[in-house]
Design a protein around this motif. Structure first.
Motif, PDB file in Angstrom:
ATOM      1  N   GLN A 338       0.851  -1.203   0.000  1.00 20.32           N
ATOM      2  CA  GLN A 338       0.000   0.000   0.000  1.00 20.32           C
ATOM      3  C   GLN A 338       0.881   1.246   0.000  1.00 20.32           C
ATOM      4  N   ASN A 339       0.590   2.179  -0.909  1.00 18.85           N
ATOM      5  CA  ASN A 339       1.416   3.377  -1.039  1.00 18.85           C
ATOM      6  C   ASN A 339       0.572   4.503  -1.627  1.00 18.85           C
ATOM      7  N   ASP A 340       0.209   5.470  -0.794  1.00 20.98           N
ATOM      8  CA  ASP A 340      -0.632   6.578  -1.254  1.00 20.98           C
ATOM      9  C   ASP A 340       0.063   7.438  -2.292  1.00 20.98           C
ATOM     10  N   HIS A 341       1.377   7.604  -2.170  1.00 22.10           N
ATOM     11  CA  HIS A 341       2.096   8.434  -3.133  1.00 22.10           C
ATOM     12  C   HIS A 341       2.086   7.799  -4.522  1.00 22.10           C
ATOM     13  N   VAL A 342       2.317   6.499  -4.581  1.00 18.47           N
ATOM     14  CA  VAL A 342       2.290   5.800  -5.872  1.00 18.47           C
ATOM     15  C   VAL A 342       0.878   5.823  -6.456  1.00 18.47           C
ATOM     16  N   ALA A 343      -0.122   5.608  -5.598  1.00 21.07           N
ATOM     17  CA  ALA A 343      -1.513   5.660  -6.066  1.00 21.07           C
ATOM     18  C   ALA A 343      -1.813   7.018  -6.695  1.00 21.07           C
ATOM     19  N   SER A 344      -1.411   8.082  -6.015  1.00 21.50           N
ATOM     20  CA  SER A 344      -1.673   9.433  -6.522  1.00 21.50           C
ATOM     21  C   SER A 344      -0.934   9.684  -7.825  1.00 21.50           C
ATOM     22  N   TRP A 345       0.270   9.106  -7.954  1.00 22.29           N
ATOM     23  CA  TRP A 345       1.030   9.283  -9.197  1.00 22.29           C
ATOM     24  C   TRP A 345       0.263   8.694 -10.376  1.00 22.29           C
ATOM     25  N   TRP A 346      -0.309   7.518 -10.184  1.00 26.36           N
ATOM     26  CA  TRP A 346      -1.055   6.889 -11.278  1.00 26.36           C
ATOM     27  C   TRP A 346      -2.362   7.614 -11.552  1.00 26.36           C
ATOM     28  N   TYR A 347      -3.028   8.103 -10.502  1.00 32.14           N
ATOM     29  CA  TYR A 347      -4.247   8.885 -10.727  1.00 32.14           C
ATOM     30  C   TYR A 347      -3.928  10.142 -11.536  1.00 32.14           C
ATOM     31  N   ARG A 348      -2.809  10.775 -11.211  1.00 30.74           N
ATOM     32  CA  ARG A 348      -2.438  11.981 -11.954  1.00 30.74           C
ATOM     33  C   ARG A 348      -2.105  11.646 -13.411  1.00 30.74           C
ATOM     34  N   ALA A 349      -1.422  10.525 -13.639  1.00 32.27           N
ATOM     35  CA  ALA A 349      -1.107  10.115 -15.007  1.00 32.27           C
ATOM     36  C   ALA A 349      -2.382   9.975 -15.825  1.00 32.27           C
ATOM     37  N   SER A 350      -3.405   9.406 -15.219  1.00 33.20           N
ATOM     38  CA  SER A 350      -4.696   9.265 -15.893  1.00 33.20           C
ATOM     39  C   SER A 350      -5.387  10.614 -16.069  1.00 33.20           C
ATOM     40  N   ALA A 351      -5.376  11.418 -15.005  1.00 35.31           N
ATOM     41  CA  ALA A 351      -6.030  12.731 -15.045  1.00 35.31           C
ATOM     42  C   ALA A 351      -5.406  13.629 -16.096  1.00 35.31           C
ATOM     43  N   ASP A 352      -4.084  13.581 -16.201  1.00 33.65           N
ATOM     44  CA  ASP A 352      -3.391  14.431 -17.175  1.00 33.65           C
ATOM     45  C   ASP A 352      -3.701  14.034 -18.614  1.00 33.65           C
ATOM     46  N   GLN A 353      -4.206  12.822 -18.803  1.00 27.87           N
ATOM     47  CA  GLN A 353      -4.651  12.393 -20.136  1.00 27.87           C
ATOM     48  C   GLN A 353      -6.123  12.714 -20.373  1.00 27.87           C
ATOM     49  N   GLY A 354      -6.731  13.410 -19.407  1.00 32.32           N
ATOM     50  CA  GLY A 354      -8.112  13.844 -19.583  1.00 32.32           C
ATOM     51  C   GLY A 354      -9.162  12.824 -19.200  1.00 32.32           C
ATOM     52  N   PHE A 355      -8.782  11.771 -18.455  1.00 34.23           N
ATOM     53  CA  PHE A 355      -9.748  10.738 -18.101  1.00 34.23           C
ATOM     54  C   PHE A 355     -10.518  11.182 -16.861  1.00 34.23           C
ATOM     55  N   PRO A 356     -11.848  11.301 -16.944  1.00 34.94           N
ATOM     56  CA  PRO A 356     -12.608  11.871 -15.819  1.00 34.94           C
ATOM     57  C   PRO A 356     -12.512  11.061 -14.533  1.00 34.94           C
ATOM     58  N   GLU A 357     -12.464   9.716 -14.631  1.00 35.18           N
ATOM     59  CA  GLU A 357     -12.327   8.922 -13.414  1.00 35.18           C
ATOM     60  C   GLU A 357     -11.002   9.205 -12.718  1.00 35.18           C
ATOM     61  N   GLY A 358      -9.950   9.414 -13.511  1.00 37.04           N
ATOM     62  CA  GLY A 358      -8.661   9.774 -12.931  1.00 37.04           C
ATOM     63  C   GLY A 358      -8.690  11.156 -12.305  1.00 37.04           C
ATOM     64  N   GLN A 359      -9.370  12.085 -12.952  1.00 35.76           N
ATOM     65  CA  GLN A 359      -9.482  13.442 -12.426  1.00 35.76           C
ATOM     66  C   GLN A 359     -10.249  13.450 -11.106  1.00 35.76           C
ATOM     67  N   ASN A 360     -11.340  12.694 -11.059  1.00 34.63           N
ATOM     68  CA  ASN A 360     -12.131  12.635  -9.827  1.00 34.63           C
ATOM     69  C   ASN A 360     -11.332  11.985  -8.701  1.00 34.63           C
ATOM     70  N   ALA A 361     -10.602  10.903  -9.026  1.00 35.57           N
ATOM     71  CA  ALA A 361      -9.800  10.220  -8.009  1.00 35.57           C
ATOM     72  C   ALA A 361      -8.701  11.138  -7.480  1.00 35.57           C
ATOM     73  N   LEU A 362      -8.093  11.922  -8.376  1.00 36.58           N
ATOM     74  CA  LEU A 362      -7.049  12.857  -7.941  1.00 36.58           C
ATOM     75  C   LEU A 362      -7.649  13.945  -7.059  1.00 36.58           C
ATOM     76  N   GLY A 363      -8.858  14.394  -7.395  1.00 32.87           N
ATOM     77  CA  GLY A 363      -9.547  15.369  -6.545  1.00 32.87           C
ATOM     78  C   GLY A 363      -9.751  14.838  -5.132  1.00 32.87           C
ATOM     79  N   GLU A 364     -10.130  13.568  -5.042  1.00 36.90           N
ATOM     80  CA  GLU A 364     -10.334  12.969  -3.717  1.00 36.90           C
ATOM     81  C   GLU A 364      -9.023  12.906  -2.937  1.00 36.90           C
ATOM     82  N   ARG A 365      -7.907  12.664  -3.647  1.00 37.91           N
ATOM     83  CA  ARG A 365      -6.603  12.641  -2.965  1.00 37.91           C
ATOM     84  C   ARG A 365      -6.271  14.015  -2.386  1.00 37.91           C
ATOM     85  N   TYR A 366      -6.537  15.064  -3.163  1.00 35.12           N
ATOM     86  CA  TYR A 366      -6.277  16.417  -2.666  1.00 35.12           C
ATOM     87  C   TYR A 366      -7.218  16.784  -1.522  1.00 35.12           C
TER      88      TYR A 366
END
Length: 535
Positions: A338-366
């Motif tokens: 379990q690693n929150d930093h790695v999880a957030s890195w992958w969510y950001r990778a998805s969000a930066d590609q414009g994927f809404p699920e990734g953007q929402n997940a990154l919002g929850e991390r913030y």
């Protein structure tokens, strides 16, 4: 047999024989035109046996003399390994020589080599330069590729208007991929005024010209009502046509239709078959979708090991959906540390590609400060980006921000707007929130009947098997208890309160413990529903 008795094919063969013989002498004396002619004879078996090595030798002689078409043809030989060993560097060298003499086919081909890094270092700017040269001479594929470059800023400054101009030129000449891409421009309003009708028109033309991507996009138009009324069976028909020909995106779309029962009978088994077909092509979206089936046990034996393996492969290939799933593995410690930093890195990778699920997940991390700094304004920003792309959970989260002032100023009317959008997509939390807003007159005119109807939607188990919201069940119980927006009914009130208790809802447990049928307010006595009655 006299000449008068020769068949057409025999006459044609004799003509080619004479032609080959005609070229032989001048070619041997160094005539470049004759050398090209003789090479064509050897390539096609005109008057001589087919001999690709001989053809390549004669082309080489002409190319070395600077004959442009010979250089183009020799480049193609090296590209395909026809009569010579395949050698992309040699292919690029000869196509460049011809390109510099203005041959549009070689200008286009050398641009392809530069774009893909074949035989030469990858160089998007050089690719765009040669596509432009060829496109200006009317080379069809170059016009399409130049349009792509201008659309995506590949080697040139992004210019959607010019992109549409080149795509339209190619599309009107019958280029199926250009027709599809032009449809996309009209769909999203890139370089042209947004026009769903024109979008579906070009998707249809592209599909008619055998473009599998065009067929899939035409299906998507019927699926989501883009320029046409929603028609799920028609969408499935187009997905099936493209999927049957091995197009992975269509296979994924068709799999999702079977998973959810969109236009077909719901079947997890059929969904899995199509996801497997895509995944077997090493398609990362297919891998992500198949992984989700293994995670949930839909149509396959549940296996978190299989799911995680597929998520990792999908994410590492750059698939946005796979990156979200792989991020969840790290967030939850599924078969990885379990690693929150790695999880957030992958969510950001998805969000930066414009994927809404990734953007929402990154919002929850913030919002919760997990793996990133706690930043409610950044959370609200990512929720809004996801909401604007139509993601129900993003709309629900952004509405919550607007309701509570989380990272944005409080705005109950705007909150009601976003909650309603999410509620119409069957988001239970949003449905309950819409009920609360109508019940308390928050951001909308107070309407207890509408409130009760939304509470009932959220309280009821979904067709997908999702258990009804216990909060909505308590709220619906209150409506029946006190006759707010529905006919007063203690039996129904008790039913919904019991449903909430079964889910461990503390307030439901407390209310049932002190249940007193004589303690209700009565609409006939003039006791109204308090603004904060609902949770």
């Amino acid at each position: 047999m006299g000449d008068d008795n020769l068949s057409f094919d025999e006459i044609k063969m004799e003509a080619h024989r004479l032609e080959a013989a005609h070229y032989q002498t001048p070619a041997s004396k160094g005539d470049a035109v004759a050398q090209v002619g003789l090479a064509l004879c050897f390539q096609n078996g005109w008057g001589v046996d087919v001999d690709l090595s001989a053809a390549a030798r004669w082309l080489h002689k002409a190319a070395e003399q600077g004959h442009a078409m010979a250089q183009t043809a020799l480049g193609s030989c090296y590209d395909k390994g026809a009569g010579v060993d395949a050698d992309m560097a040699e292919a690029a060298r000869w196509h460049l020589a011809a390109a510099e003499q203005g041959v549009p086919q070689s200008q286009y081909q050398y641009g392809v080599y530069c774009e893909l890094g074949q035989g030469v270092p990858e160089n998007p700017s050089e690719a765009a330069f040669w596509y432009t040269k060829a496109a200006e001479q009317g080379q069809l594929c170059a016009q399409y590729n130049l349009g792509r470059c201008l659309q995506s800023a590949a080697g040139v400054e992004r210019n959607p208007t010019k992109a549409v101009d080149w795509l339209e030129r190619a599309a009107k000449q019958g280029h199926p991929a250009a027709q599809n891409d032009l449809g996309h421009c009209y769909e999203v309003g890139s370089g042209v005024h947004k026009s769903p009708k024109d979008a579906i028109k070009w998707y249809r033309i592209s599909a008619q010209n055998k473009s599998l991507k065009g067929k899939t996009n035409l299906g998507r138009c019927y699926h989501y009502g883009i320029g046409v009324e929603v028609d799920l069976p028609e969408a499935v028909k187009h997905y099936q046509e493209a999927a049957a020909q091995g197009f992975a995106l269509a296979q994924n779309k068709l799999g999702m239709c079977y998973r959810h029962g969109w236009g077909v009978d719901k079947s997890h088994d059929a969904a899995v078959r199509w996801f497997v077909a895509a995944a077997d092509q090493n398609d990362p979206l297919g891998q992500a979708n198949l992984g989700h089936c293994y995670e949930k046990g839909w149509g396959v034996t549940q296996s978190l090991d299989q799911a995680v393996s597929l998520y990792q492969r999908s994410a590492e290939m750059g698939e946005r959906k796979g990156q979200v799933y792989w991020g969840r593995c790290h967030e939850n410690g599924w078969k990885v540390t379990q690693n929150d930093h790695v999880a957030s890195w992958w969510y950001r990778a998805s969000a930066d590609q414009g994927f809404p699920e990734g953007q929402n997940a990154l919002g929850e991390r913030y919002e919760h400060g997990k793996g990133v700094g706690h930043d409610v304004e950044e959370a609200a920003r990512w929720y809004r980006v996801a909401a604007e792309q139509g993601l129900a959970s993003g709309q629900d989260n952004y509405a919550r921000c607007l309701e509570t002032g989380l990272g944005v100023p409080v705005d109950h009317q705007a909150a009601a707007h976003w909650y309603l959008k999410a509620a119409n997509q069957d988001n239970q939390h949003a449905q309950n929130a819409v009920g609360r807003f109508y019940g308390g007159g928050k951001g909308v005119a107070k309407d207890l009947g509408t409130a009760a109807s939304w509470f009932k939607k959220a309280a009821t188990d979904s067709a997908e098997g999702e258990t009804g919201s216990p909060y909505a069940q308590v709220n619906l119980s209150l409506c029946y208890r006190h006759g707010w927006g529905v006919a007063q009914d203690d039996e129904q009130s008790m039913h919904w309160l019991t449903r909430a208790k079964e889910q461990g809802h503390a307030d439901a447990i407390m209310r049932l413990a002190r249940w007193n049928p004589d303690s209700r307010n009565s609409t006939s006595t003039g006791v109204s529903c308090p603004e904060d009655a609902f949770q």
